[in-house]
Scaffold this motif. Structure first.
Motif, mmCIF file in Angstrom:
data_model
loop_
_atom_site.group_PDB
_atom_site.id
_atom_site.type_symbol
_atom_site.label_atom_id
_atom_site.label_comp_id
_atom_site.label_asym_id
_atom_site.label_seq_id
_atom_site.Cartn_x
_atom_site.Cartn_y
_atom_site.Cartn_z
ATOM 1 N N VAL A 177 6.240 9.579 -12.968
ATOM 2 C CA VAL A 177 7.635 9.790 -12.470
ATOM 3 C C VAL A 177 7.547 11.363 -11.636
ATOM 4 N N LYS A 178 8.335 11.204 -10.631
ATOM 5 C CA LYS A 178 8.555 12.820 -10.056
ATOM 6 C C LYS A 178 9.874 12.703 -9.372
ATOM 7 N N ASP A 179 10.403 14.002 -9.133
ATOM 8 C CA ASP A 179 11.572 14.341 -8.860
ATOM 9 C C ASP A 179 12.070 13.136 -7.548
ATOM 10 N N GLY A 180 13.280 12.836 -7.860
ATOM 11 C CA GLY A 180 13.781 11.846 -6.756
ATOM 12 C C GLY A 180 13.615 10.555 -7.109
ATOM 13 N N ASP A 181 12.648 10.046 -7.892
ATOM 14 C CA ASP A 181 12.365 8.443 -8.427
ATOM 15 C C ASP A 181 13.549 8.025 -8.975
ATOM 16 N N TYR A 182 13.537 6.474 -8.955
ATOM 17 C CA TYR A 182 14.547 5.736 -9.730
ATOM 18 C C TYR A 182 13.604 4.916 -10.895
ATOM 19 N N VAL A 183 14.075 5.079 -11.867
ATOM 20 C CA VAL A 183 13.297 4.713 -13.347
ATOM 21 C C VAL A 183 14.534 3.699 -14.076
ATOM 22 N N ASN A 184 13.888 2.958 -14.750
ATOM 23 C CA ASN A 184 14.470 2.029 -15.903
ATOM 24 C C ASN A 184 14.051 2.524 -17.098
ATOM 25 N N VAL A 185 15.051 2.793 -17.951
ATOM 26 C CA VAL A 185 14.438 3.399 -19.076
ATOM 27 C C VAL A 185 15.261 2.547 -20.314
ATOM 28 N N SER A 186 14.499 2.402 -21.575
ATOM 29 C CA SER A 186 15.141 1.806 -22.702
ATOM 30 C C SER A 186 15.263 3.022 -23.921
ATOM 31 N N PHE A 187 16.366 3.062 -24.541
ATOM 32 C CA PHE A 187 16.273 3.954 -25.603
ATOM 33 C C PHE A 187 17.391 3.760 -26.827
ATOM 34 N N THR A 188 17.020 4.634 -27.719
ATOM 35 C CA THR A 188 18.067 4.701 -28.809
ATOM 36 C C THR A 188 18.071 6.164 -29.079
ATOM 37 N N ALA A 189 19.521 6.665 -29.484
ATOM 38 C CA ALA A 189 19.777 8.109 -29.605
ATOM 39 C C ALA A 189 20.342 8.307 -30.966
#
Length: 463
Positions: free
Chosen positions: A160-172
């Motif tokens: 991943v670099k600056d300006g990319d679009y990513v899909n993430v899964s998470f718990t917080a």
């Protein structure tokens, strides 16, 4: 009709009318009504309309009395209202009715009326109108937005670099507890599957949580990492999370790079322009039209605000209460959607009520004032204008126009459309006659999305 009416002032918008009609007038009304019944009477043993009056009066006594009562009450009330130049806003409360044949008719009504007030001057209101200035940078920015709208998002098999679009899964969590224990409505910030995010190396500009996506830089698809953040002291999306430290366990999904189309004549033709030069001309024309429209809307807003500030008169109590309850409900809904608990709302009850009451009074003052202006200027809304608005609504909603008209009529909404259009005409009149000062357009720092958005909505030919 030898009617006596006594007007008693119960308040700025509340009046009592005491009526007295001599027995002679009451008896004359009974006689006239009995004759009407006699003409239509179809009694056994008599031809229609030929039955003796005594028989008719005996047979239809209750109906005759009911009709006379309704007629006299209505006629007396209407004359009392007209003679005293009152404008009722609701049906009157009628009490202490003394009514029968051979006796003076006496009754009392209490009525709420439109406010009586001196109409302030609505011409020459002050307003500032930004000058229309289109720079080359404005045109460049608008064209970039056009390119952005045609961008392709291409999958990448890299870090991943600056300006990319990513899909993430998470718990917080925070201190080992789910974020929903701190903010019950923050489910979307506590757990997500395949949430799309735009990566910003500059953490302050992160659209999600400051510095969140910054920590994804360098990760690859299917990497798992821990992201630690501190929610800002001002975090309007979830005020309950303000200042809290949180830990996110993140799994990186798809990584995409946004690729803009090349700016050339082919791109221009996709917007129905012959060349890039023609596209720029068309964009400039659209930006100019948008700026003029924004400037005129700003004048209308300022003229209405300036006029509303001139208004100071009492409004009818019943509609004020009704308007206030509606405002309270709206404020409570807004606070709930912002994450406030019922306990928070209960604590703010007095503040909410005070704000809602002030808003109700302002709204009603504006309503009665603009109604008077429309009457003085003889402004009207034609049936064709209403139909045009309804047809546009139906088109936007994908509905059959006739069905939409019926739905609006069944829900008593057509009158609201007429009132809104009439209000627009009043504001147009104020803006047309405003004292306008042309000023320099706001700088980018001063500009807000609401006041000077120069977004280019491109939908027609520039050939």
């Amino acid at each position: 009709m030898n009617l006596k009416v006594e007007l008693i002032d119960l308040g700025p918008c509340k009046k009592q009318l005491r009526f007295e009609l001599p027995a002679a007038d009451v008896d004359a009304a009974f006689a006239t009504t009995a004759k009407q019944f006699q003409k239509q009477a179809n009694l056994s043993g008599y031809r229609k309309g030929k039955a003796p009056m005594a028989k008719v009066q005996a047979e239809f006594a209750s109906q005759i009395e009911k009709r006379v009562r309704e007629q006299l009450l209505n006629d007396c009330y209407r004359k009392g209202i007209e003679d005293n130049n009152l404008k009722p806003i609701l049906e009157p409360d009628v009490e202490e009715i003394d009514f029968k044949e051979g006796v003076d008719l006496k009754f009392i009504t209490t009525v709420e009326t439109e406010p009586s007030f001196e109409l302030p001057d609505y011409k020459g209101l002050p307003a500032e109108r930004p000058k229309v200035v289109i720079t080359e940078q404005n045109v460049d920015d608008a064209i970039e937005r056009l390119r952005d709208g045609r961008a392709e998002y291409q999958d990448q098999d890299r870090a991943v670099k600056d300006g990319d679009y990513v899909n993430v899964s998470f718990t917080a969590t925070s201190d080992g507890k789910p974020l929903t224990e701190f903010a019950p409505t923050a489910r979307g910030m506590s757990e997500q599957k395949n949430m799309p995010l735009h990566v910003h190396a500059d953490g302050e500009h992160d659209h999600f949580i400051p510095s969140f996506t910054q920590q994804l830089i360098g990760a690859k698809k299917e990497d798992q990492l821990t992201v630690k953040v501190t929610f800002p002291d001002e975090f309007n999306a979830q005020p309950k999370l303000q200042g809290i430290k949180a830990t996110y366990e993140v799994t990186v999904g798809q990584v995409k790079e946004k690729v803009l189309p090349k700016l050339d004549d082919e791109f221009a033709k996709s917007w129905e322009a012959e060349s890039v030069e023609k596209l720029r001309e068309g964009v400039r024309d659209d930006l100019e039209a948008n700026q003029k429209g924004d400037a005129n809307r700003l004048v209308r807003m300022q003229a209405q605000k300036a006029y509303a500030e001139k208004l100071d008169f009492d409004v009818p109590e019943s509609v004020q209460q009704q308007e206030m309850h509606g405002a309270v409900n709206n404020m409570v809904r807004s606070r709930r959607s912002a994450g406030e608990t019922e306990e928070d709302i209960e604590k703010a009850k007095d503040q909410i009520t005070a704000e809602a009451n002030a808003a109700a009074i302002d709204n009603l003052r504006w309503f009665f004032a603009q109604k008077r202006i429309a009457e003085e200027e003889k402004l009207e809304v034609g049936r064709d204008e209403v139909i045009q608005v309804i047809a546009m609504q139906a088109q936007q909603m994908g509905k059959d126009p006739q069905k939409h008209i019926k739905e609006l009529a069944d829900n008593n909404q057509i009158g609201h459309i007429q009132n809104r259009l009439l209000e627009e005409k009043v504001i147009d009149l104020m803006a047309e006659h405003a004292t306008i000062t042309d000023v320099e357009p706001p700088t980018e720092e001063e500009c807000t999305d609401k006041d000077c958005d120069q977004d280019h909505s491109h939908g027609h030919s520039h050939g």
